[in-house]
Design an enzyme around this catalytic site. Sequence first.
Site, mmCIF file in Angstrom:
data_model
loop_
_atom_site.group_PDB
_atom_site.id
_atom_site.type_symbol
_atom_site.label_atom_id
_atom_site.label_comp_id
_atom_site.label_asym_id
_atom_site.label_seq_id
_atom_site.Cartn_x
_atom_site.Cartn_y
_atom_site.Cartn_z
ATOM 1 C CG HIS A 35 -1.932 1.066 1.260
ATOM 2 N ND1 HIS A 35 -3.147 0.946 1.900
ATOM 3 C CD2 HIS A 35 -1.930 2.315 0.732
ATOM 4 C CE1 HIS A 35 -3.833 2.063 1.762
ATOM 5 N NE2 HIS A 35 -3.104 2.921 1.062
ATOM 6 C CG HIS A 58 -1.291 6.212 -2.562
ATOM 7 N ND1 HIS A 58 -2.422 6.014 -3.314
ATOM 8 C CD2 HIS A 58 -1.586 5.752 -1.314
ATOM 9 C CE1 HIS A 58 -3.363 5.479 -2.557
ATOM 10 N NE2 HIS A 58 -2.886 5.299 -1.333
ATOM 11 C CG HIS A 100 -7.590 3.273 -0.478
ATOM 12 N ND1 HIS A 100 -6.873 2.713 -1.492
ATOM 13 C CD2 HIS A 100 -6.723 4.086 0.196
ATOM 14 C CE1 HIS A 100 -5.624 3.168 -1.444
ATOM 15 N NE2 HIS A 100 -5.509 4.005 -0.434
ATOM 16 C CD GLU A 102 -7.658 6.497 4.501
ATOM 17 O OE1 GLU A 102 -8.191 6.506 3.367
ATOM 18 O OE2 GLU A 102 -6.578 7.075 4.746
ATOM 19 C CG ASP A 112 -1.668 5.677 2.712
ATOM 20 O OD1 ASP A 112 -1.911 5.407 1.522
ATOM 21 O OD2 ASP A 112 -2.514 6.182 3.479
ATOM 22 C CG ASP A 113 -0.070 8.940 0.616
ATOM 23 O OD1 ASP A 113 0.032 8.848 -0.617
ATOM 24 O OD2 ASP A 113 -1.102 8.617 1.246
#
Length: 316
Positions: A14, A16, A194, A197, A275-276
Amino acid sequence: MHDWLNNLPKAELHLHLEGSLEPELMFRLAERNKIALPWNDVEALRSAYNFGNLQEFLDLYYAGADVLRTEQDFYDLTWAYLQKCEEQNVVHTEPFFDPQTHTDRGVPFEAALNGISAALADGRELLGISSGLILSFLRHLPEEEAFKTLEQALPYRNAFFAVGLDSSEVGHPPSKFQRVFDKARAEGLLTVAHAGEEGPPEYIWQALDLLKVSRIDHGVRAAEDPKLIARLIEEQIPLTVCPLSNTKLKVFADMRQHNILDLLEQGVKVTVNSDDPAYFGGYVTENFIALHESLGMTEAQARRLAQNSLDARLAY
Ligand SMILES: Nc1ncnc2[nH]cnc12
Ligand SMILES: [Zn+2]
């Protein structure tokens, strides 16, 4: 423990790519592409990284992605991430990219895809990191736009193995994308989404039953629904959990409230992901360290989490 966690072989499921754009690279690309950024310097940008919720983050994430213009930019972005993977013994990665974030600004789909694909190929050859790319649809946009993106991508069918669903969750349930996911599956693509969340457990049920996903991205709100937890355990459906993201976006007020280890101990197939990472303060190793420091994650638990990530790979 920090070195031990760093050296543990793991997969990232996961991530991005647009969220791995570090401020230093953002400024370098802005200069290269002659783009004026609304921040004076890297420090001013970093100090803007205070988010009250997912949408506040997304507004900044889409603004930052504007510096990505050329194939070389996408190559550099992806290569920088892969070097982090090498540093942290991430032996396999299945990153997302959001084509619409770029095509809606006039960047050709091919510039993004070719730059990313070339870097992933070099990662395989030069760093020994295996990977598979996930093409993710922006759920705040109409399903029709996702269909257009899929059509645009199909000539490059071999460059990605799955489709995903991200962006603003609440108000944009998986059901909105049932037909485009049907089409993607008919083309032989796998699906992930997703869900859970910020959105309710109902969105996780929909992702499973309507979008037929192989993994749930985030999924931490499943804990509110015992029947759903029973199903996730029974079917061993992986959740790609992102602890630092969840605290930065206030899904949990504090890391000490995070439920990932409770889910692990109940038998849910949870994994640790970043994630980020450029926006949330760390890559995979930093996420593992946070679990150790705030939740007392043991070595045995870390080993199981890392093994889960390897078991939950979908691309080979
Ligand atoms: N955490 C997240 N949730 C939804 N969409 C995203 N896009 C990038 N990061 C995301
Ligand atoms: Zn995400």
